[in-house]
Design a protein around this motif. Structure first.
Motif, mmCIF file in Angstrom:
data_model
loop_
_atom_site.group_PDB
_atom_site.id
_atom_site.type_symbol
_atom_site.label_atom_id
_atom_site.label_comp_id
_atom_site.label_asym_id
_atom_site.label_seq_id
_atom_site.Cartn_x
_atom_site.Cartn_y
_atom_site.Cartn_z
ATOM 1 N N LEU A 83 54.390 81.599 19.545
ATOM 2 C CA LEU A 83 53.547 82.548 20.486
ATOM 3 C C LEU A 83 52.989 83.766 19.988
ATOM 4 N N GLN A 84 51.869 84.209 20.410
ATOM 5 C CA GLN A 84 51.390 85.442 19.990
ATOM 6 C C GLN A 84 50.724 85.910 21.230
ATOM 7 N N GLY A 85 50.609 87.414 21.149
ATOM 8 C CA GLY A 85 49.998 88.014 22.312
ATOM 9 C C GLY A 85 50.919 88.544 23.333
ATOM 10 N N HIS A 86 49.949 88.783 24.589
ATOM 11 C CA HIS A 86 50.676 89.181 25.855
ATOM 12 C C HIS A 86 50.626 88.156 26.770
ATOM 13 N N TYR A 87 51.589 87.990 27.650
ATOM 14 C CA TYR A 87 51.736 86.927 28.689
ATOM 15 C C TYR A 87 51.884 87.520 29.955
ATOM 16 N N ARG A 112 59.110 82.958 27.884
ATOM 17 C CA ARG A 112 58.766 83.196 26.501
ATOM 18 C C ARG A 112 59.869 83.002 25.394
ATOM 19 N N LYS A 113 61.018 83.230 25.601
ATOM 20 C CA LYS A 113 62.161 83.285 24.877
ATOM 21 C C LYS A 113 62.386 81.521 24.679
ATOM 22 N N LYS A 114 62.361 80.902 25.855
ATOM 23 C CA LYS A 114 62.712 79.579 25.998
ATOM 24 C C LYS A 114 61.686 78.584 25.144
ATOM 25 N N VAL A 115 60.270 79.013 25.457
ATOM 26 C CA VAL A 115 59.369 78.478 24.550
ATOM 27 C C VAL A 115 59.409 78.626 23.168
ATOM 28 N N THR A 116 59.524 79.975 22.853
ATOM 29 C CA THR A 116 59.696 80.233 21.398
ATOM 30 C C THR A 116 60.842 79.503 20.691
ATOM 31 N N GLN A 117 62.047 79.292 21.203
ATOM 32 C CA GLN A 117 62.998 78.544 20.862
ATOM 33 C C GLN A 117 62.740 77.053 20.656
ATOM 34 N N SER A 118 62.002 76.559 21.853
ATOM 35 C CA SER A 118 61.603 75.237 21.757
ATOM 36 C C SER A 118 60.753 74.882 20.414
ATOM 37 N N ILE A 119 59.913 75.958 20.202
ATOM 38 C CA ILE A 119 58.771 75.791 19.269
ATOM 39 C C ILE A 119 59.550 75.806 17.748
ATOM 40 N N ASP A 120 60.414 76.933 17.661
ATOM 41 C CA ASP A 120 61.191 76.732 16.422
ATOM 42 C C ASP A 120 61.986 75.528 16.045
ATOM 43 N N ASN A 121 62.529 74.737 17.056
ATOM 44 C CA ASN A 121 63.345 74.015 17.018
ATOM 45 C C ASN A 121 62.541 72.675 16.612
#
Length: 228
Positions: free
Chosen positions: A143-147, A121-130
């Motif tokens: 990303l939102q919600g529970h995974y 989740r952290k890696k995906v969030t960082q990729s989205i922010d970049n």
């Protein structure tokens, strides 16, 4: 159960859902709400259905009771046949043994000591922010919600000796699923389609219409995603 819709009522329902989709998209563009990326497809599918209290004419009371008993039987597992719309009934213990043998295969899976959900989740969030920080880049929803990790299950290979299982991992609950769906739109225009087929039916139609000569060969990929 579903029953047929009156043509006028069906058109009315479709129009109302189209209007709902348009209003939701407008609110989403204004940043007032967040919506499921699949909302349009889900609502369009809903427009073809009519929920009623009646019973299907195809499923008699006797067949309905038999289906209910099968679903409540804990000694069996009902799975879809691989690459087919048919279903197969498996002994529960036999199904578990086959699943275990797939999971134990070192060529396909690795043992992990902790749930990798948060790290992914952290890696995906960082990729989205970049990606979103890019001035002219495609903007991705955060990303939102529970995974959760992907769901593993097996479909029966009735055409194989021993009725092996084809392992499938549903990625829907994972942190990467919605991002992958968002990536589909910018990537699709760059995928060559001149030599690509959408379905087996399209391939069969080509064979019937062109009547090719010579030897027809089929190549099967054993491992599309290899482990490092």
């Amino acid at each position: 159960m579903y029953s047929s819709l009156d043509p006028f009522k069906k058109a009315e329902k479709t129009a109302k859902l189209e209007l709902l989709i348009r209003n939701l998209c407008e609110l989403h563009k204004k940043g007032k709400i967040d919506i499921n990326p699949d909302i349009k497809e889900l609502l369009q599918a809903e427009s073809t259905k009519h929920r009623a209290h009646g019973h299907s004419s195809l499923l008699t009371a006797k067949l309905h009771q038999a289906a209910k008993q099968l679903c409540e039987n804990n000694d069996i597992v009902i799975r879809r046949v691989d690459k087919s719309d048919l279903f197969v009934i498996l002994n529960h213990l036999e199904y578990i043994d086959k699943v275990d043998s797939l999971l134990q295969g070192p060529s396909k899976f690795l043992h992990v000591k902790m749930n990798p959900r948060e790290e992914i989740r952290k890696k995906v969030t960082q990729s989205i922010d970049n990606a979103n920080a890019s001035r002219d880049g495609v903007k991705f929803s955060p990303l939102q919600g529970h995974y959760e990790p992907g769901n593993f299950y097996g479909n029966g290979k009735t055409h194989k000796p021993g009725h092996k299982l084809r392992h499938i991992i549903s990625q829907i609950p994972t942190p990467t699923y919605q991002l992958a769906k968002q990536l589909n739109d910018p990537i699709t225009p760059f995928i060559p389609t001149i030599h690509a087929l959408r379905s087996t039916d399209e391939f069969v139609d080509i064979l019937r219409n062109t009547n090719p000569q010579g030897i027809l060969a089929s190549l099967d990929i054993e491992s599309l995603w290899t482990l490092p």
